[in-house]
Write an enzyme that holds these catalytic residues in place. Structure first.
Site, mmCIF file in Angstrom:
data_model
loop_
_atom_site.group_PDB
_atom_site.id
_atom_site.type_symbol
_atom_site.label_atom_id
_atom_site.label_comp_id
_atom_site.label_asym_id
_atom_site.label_seq_id
_atom_site.Cartn_x
_atom_site.Cartn_y
_atom_site.Cartn_z
ATOM 1 N N THR A 86 36.107 5.874 36.344
ATOM 2 C CA THR A 86 35.437 5.818 35.303
ATOM 3 C C THR A 86 36.517 6.491 34.231
ATOM 4 O O THR A 86 36.507 7.360 33.757
ATOM 5 C CB THR A 86 34.573 7.140 35.433
ATOM 6 O OG1 THR A 86 35.080 8.192 36.067
ATOM 7 C CG2 THR A 86 33.440 6.741 36.370
ATOM 8 N N GLU A 151 33.916 14.359 44.154
ATOM 9 C CA GLU A 151 34.966 14.576 45.103
ATOM 10 C C GLU A 151 35.960 15.653 44.799
ATOM 11 O O GLU A 151 36.192 15.499 43.193
ATOM 12 C CB GLU A 151 35.487 13.275 45.301
ATOM 13 C CG GLU A 151 36.556 13.241 46.245
ATOM 14 C CD GLU A 151 36.351 13.758 47.489
ATOM 15 O OE1 GLU A 151 35.359 13.459 48.262
ATOM 16 O OE2 GLU A 151 36.747 14.970 47.935
ATOM 17 N N PHE A 152 36.407 16.469 45.231
ATOM 18 C CA PHE A 152 37.433 17.616 44.910
ATOM 19 C C PHE A 152 38.727 17.240 45.403
ATOM 20 O O PHE A 152 39.588 18.315 45.477
ATOM 21 C CB PHE A 152 36.793 18.634 44.917
ATOM 22 C CG PHE A 152 35.425 19.131 44.606
ATOM 23 C CD1 PHE A 152 35.411 19.373 43.194
ATOM 24 C CD2 PHE A 152 34.541 19.208 45.247
ATOM 25 C CE1 PHE A 152 33.999 19.640 42.573
ATOM 26 C CE2 PHE A 152 33.106 19.456 44.893
ATOM 27 C CZ PHE A 152 32.927 19.500 43.505
ATOM 28 N N ASN A 211 36.902 20.856 37.048
ATOM 29 C CA ASN A 211 37.959 20.456 36.652
ATOM 30 C C ASN A 211 38.647 21.173 35.407
ATOM 31 O O ASN A 211 39.466 21.521 35.239
ATOM 32 C CB ASN A 211 38.180 19.016 36.397
ATOM 33 C CG ASN A 211 38.599 18.255 37.723
ATOM 34 O OD1 ASN A 211 38.764 18.879 38.830
ATOM 35 N ND2 ASN A 211 38.355 16.840 37.708
ATOM 36 N N HIS A 254 50.207 28.621 38.057
ATOM 37 C CA HIS A 254 51.387 28.448 38.054
ATOM 38 C C HIS A 254 51.963 27.812 36.816
ATOM 39 O O HIS A 254 51.695 26.595 36.420
ATOM 40 C CB HIS A 254 52.136 27.331 39.090
ATOM 41 C CG HIS A 254 53.305 27.410 39.465
ATOM 42 N ND1 HIS A 254 53.945 28.501 40.364
ATOM 43 C CD2 HIS A 254 54.351 26.522 39.131
ATOM 44 C CE1 HIS A 254 55.415 28.131 40.391
ATOM 45 N NE2 HIS A 254 55.487 26.827 39.822
ATOM 46 N N ALA A 255 52.844 28.262 35.869
ATOM 47 C CA ALA A 255 53.249 28.018 34.542
ATOM 48 C C ALA A 255 54.009 26.906 34.736
ATOM 49 O O ALA A 255 55.219 26.643 35.777
ATOM 50 C CB ALA A 255 53.848 28.807 33.703
ATOM 51 N N CYS A 263 42.938 13.005 36.224
ATOM 52 C CA CYS A 263 41.525 13.790 36.220
ATOM 53 C C CYS A 263 41.599 14.825 35.127
ATOM 54 O O CYS A 263 40.739 14.500 34.141
ATOM 55 C CB CYS A 263 41.575 14.400 37.578
ATOM 56 S SG CYS A 263 41.555 13.252 38.864
HETATM 57 C C1 UGA Z 1 42.419 17.595 40.378
HETATM 58 C C2 UGA Z 1 41.872 18.820 41.028
HETATM 59 O O1 UGA Z 1 42.522 19.682 41.475
HETATM 60 C C3 UGA Z 1 40.867 18.013 42.331
HETATM 61 O O2 UGA Z 1 40.120 19.209 42.734
HETATM 62 C C4 UGA Z 1 40.099 16.936 41.422
HETATM 63 O O3 UGA Z 1 39.386 16.342 42.790
HETATM 64 C C5 UGA Z 1 40.993 15.873 41.133
HETATM 65 O O4 UGA Z 1 41.699 16.567 39.967
HETATM 66 C C6 UGA Z 1 40.077 15.025 40.512
HETATM 67 O O5 UGA Z 1 39.054 15.186 39.638
HETATM 68 O O6 UGA Z 1 40.081 13.616 40.997
HETATM 69 P P1 UGA Z 1 44.837 16.477 40.779
HETATM 70 O O7 UGA Z 1 44.609 15.590 39.300
HETATM 71 O O8 UGA Z 1 45.296 15.418 41.865
HETATM 72 O O9 UGA Z 1 43.398 17.035 41.207
HETATM 73 O O10 UGA Z 1 45.886 17.390 40.658
HETATM 74 P P2 UGA Z 1 46.205 18.843 40.673
HETATM 75 O O11 UGA Z 1 46.847 19.604 41.822
HETATM 76 O O12 UGA Z 1 44.934 19.524 40.434
HETATM 77 O O13 UGA Z 1 47.278 18.903 39.338
HETATM 78 C C7 UGA Z 1 46.818 18.526 38.081
HETATM 79 C C8 UGA Z 1 47.897 18.987 36.958
HETATM 80 O O14 UGA Z 1 47.850 20.484 36.822
HETATM 81 C C9 UGA Z 1 49.316 18.612 37.954
HETATM 82 O O15 UGA Z 1 50.097 17.963 36.508
HETATM 83 C C10 UGA Z 1 49.855 19.815 38.055
HETATM 84 O O16 UGA Z 1 51.289 19.992 37.750
HETATM 85 C C11 UGA Z 1 49.186 20.808 37.171
HETATM 86 N N1 UGA Z 1 49.275 22.254 37.392
HETATM 87 C C12 UGA Z 1 48.628 22.596 38.727
HETATM 88 C C13 UGA Z 1 50.000 23.145 36.860
HETATM 89 O O17 UGA Z 1 50.614 22.974 35.994
HETATM 90 N N2 UGA Z 1 49.830 24.522 37.402
HETATM 91 C C14 UGA Z 1 49.192 24.837 38.536
HETATM 92 O O18 UGA Z 1 49.171 26.090 38.864
HETATM 93 C C15 UGA Z 1 48.406 23.768 38.955
#
Ligand code: UGA
Length: 436
Positions: A86, A151-152, A211, A254-255, A263
């Site tokens: 989507t 889905e998460f 999200n 986490h900065a 997503c």
């Molecule tokens: C995210 C959600 O965490 C999932 O629960 C969800 O299912 C998914 O989107 C989705 O909608 O399909 P994802 O995009 O794979 O998962 O990655 P994340 O681990 O959430 O990271 C997203 C972004 O945030 C990355 O660029 C990561 O570097 C950043 N991030 C994450 C930070 O800058 N600081 C943090 O503390 C955590």
């Protein structure tokens, strides 16, 4: 139970393989013959740790198969999942639901047995109603229900997330559909994974709200990091200090260089569109989207500052370590590295890069960047080495070797991988995020 998974992209493939691993009989369906052909040959279309092995063992056990033939794939399936993309609709940011509705039409045209049709794709509130309308029209007389089951899972940790979820959300008011979905997820109930039954609309909104909230958390700590730099505080201590409060929680504080990926950027935009349509503004999410967008270029300017400022940056060299939006994926969608590389190029800086999995996908997005075979090759002649993505491969760099190959011992660590005093002890000038 036989499960049909329509869409063999990220979510469909991981979910399908995991359902098969639970013991269900799963058919993954996709319109793209090249993708199905390579899946049948055991080649994964994406990089996800553990996926190739999981697929191989379940194919071998006869529980998982791949096909382009939707009518055959959905025959006798008790649950038919819609797991197609989507993406953001070009021009306006609404979620593009054309793939979801096209699947609903095709499923409806061939549905011959009782089935629950489940949207796993991230879809705006009310999409399930439209899927139900389409099916009703296309398959009169067949017993079906439409449920939402967002889905998460996170890329790079998808299999663990699927098998050990914080919760499973199922949106339907239909008792029969609830029972069937209980059966689909039964192996997880045995592990006591909590299940939340809601209305379909609530379930659809839960996905976006989750999200968006995580994006808020990240953006909050990123802005706090900027303030920490100004006032001489340490953002990691601040994150720890607030995260120990159970009401706040320590995760996603986490900065870094801003969130990217397939997503958060797309889903926050789509949620804002829904809010606009219903005349119910989400001002916090609006700010988060703006702040996060501008942060990516600001990180490029941070690197330029580390080079001594825009006046002297032209002609200098920078090595980017890590390009993907996060580690353990080859996904480059909305990766901060794209804006960082562009900002550097605009300032006349020469950029080289290394990423363990993402270079092939990244190259067309940053044609001026020279891709190298490892971190040290990328750092050759560099006036600054920048950690953009926290791959494990960059957590124990050989600083002596880096110093030998680089032109100047300058590191910009946008993920706070290192302890500042350790890096400085190696003779490097060290810049990180939100730390003095
Ligand atoms: C995210 C959600 O965490 C999932 O629960 C969800 O299912 C998914 O989107 C989705 O909608 O399909 P994802 O995009 O794979 O998962 O990655 P994340 O681990 O959430 O990271 C997203 C972004 O945030 C990355 O660029 C990561 O570097 C950043 N991030 C994450 C930070 O800058 N600081 C943090 O503390 C955590």
């Amino acid at each position: 139970m036989k499960i049909a998974m329509v869409g063999s992209g990220y979510v469909g493939l991981v979910s399908g393989a995991c359902f098969a691993d639970f013991g269900h009989d799963v058919v993954c369906i996709d319109k793209d013959p090249a993708k199905i052909e390579s899946l049948n040959a055991g080649i994964m279309p994406i990089y996800e740790p553990g996926l190739a092995e999981l697929v191989a063992s379940n194919v071998k056990a006869g529980r998982l198969s791949f096909t382009t033939d939707l009518p055959e794939g959905i025959r006798d399936a008790g649950a038919i999942f819609i797991a197609v993309g989507t993406p953001s609709r070009r021009g306006d940011g609404h979620a593009d639901l054309s793939y979801v509705y096209a699947v609903a039409e095709e499923v409806g045209a061939h549905l011959a047995n009782d089935a629950v049709v489940v949207t796993k794709s991230t879809v705006p509130v009310g999409t399930g109603d439209e899927v139900e309308r389409i099916l009703k029209e296309a398959a009169p007389g067949v017993r079906f229900a439409v449920a939402s089951n967002p889905e998460f899972l996170r890329e790079g940790a998808a299999i663990g997330d699927f098998k050990r979820p914080d919760r499973i959300v199922i949106g339907t008011d239909d008792e029969w559909a609830r029972d069937l979905m209980r059966e689909v997820y039964r192996p997880l109930f045995l592990n006591r994974a909590p299940i939340l039954f809601t209305s379909r609309r609530s379930s659809e909104l839960i996905k976006y709200a989750a999200n968006a909230f995580l994006a808020v958390k990240i953006t909050f700590i990123n802005e706090m990091a900027d303030l920490c730099e100004k006032v001489g505080a340490d953002v990691q201590d601040v994150a720890r200090g607030i995260g120990m409060d159970g009401r706040i929680g320590s995760k996603f504080l986490h900065a870094g260089p801003g969130y990217g990926g397939s997503c958060f950027p797309k889903d926050t935009l789509a949620l804002l569109k829904t809010a606009e349509d219903y005349d119910s503004p989400l001002r916090i999410v609006e700010s988060v989207v703006k702040v996060n967008d501008s942060r990516k270029r600001a990180m490029g300017r941070k690197v330029i500052d580390a080079l001594g400022g825009a006046e002297v940056a032209r002609g200098k060299k920078v090595a980017l370590l890590g390009l993907t939006f996060k580690p353990n994926t080859d996904d480059m969608r909305d990766a901060p590295s794209i804006a960082i590389a562009q900002t550097l190029a605009d300032a006349g800086v020469e950029v080289s890069a290394y990423d363990p999995e993402g270079m092939e996908v990244a190259q067309p997005l940053m044609p001026a960047v020279t891709m190298r075979g490892n971190a040290y090759a990328a750092a050759e002649g560099a006036d600054a080495v920048v950690i953009v993505t926290e791959w494990d491969a960059f957590r124990a760099l050989d600083f002596k070797r880096l110093k030998d190959v680089a032109n100047a011992p300058v590191m910009v660590d946008l993920r706070n991988v290192y302890d500042p005093s350790d890096v400085r002890a190696q003779g490097f000038t060290y810049h990180s995020v939100g730390r003095a």
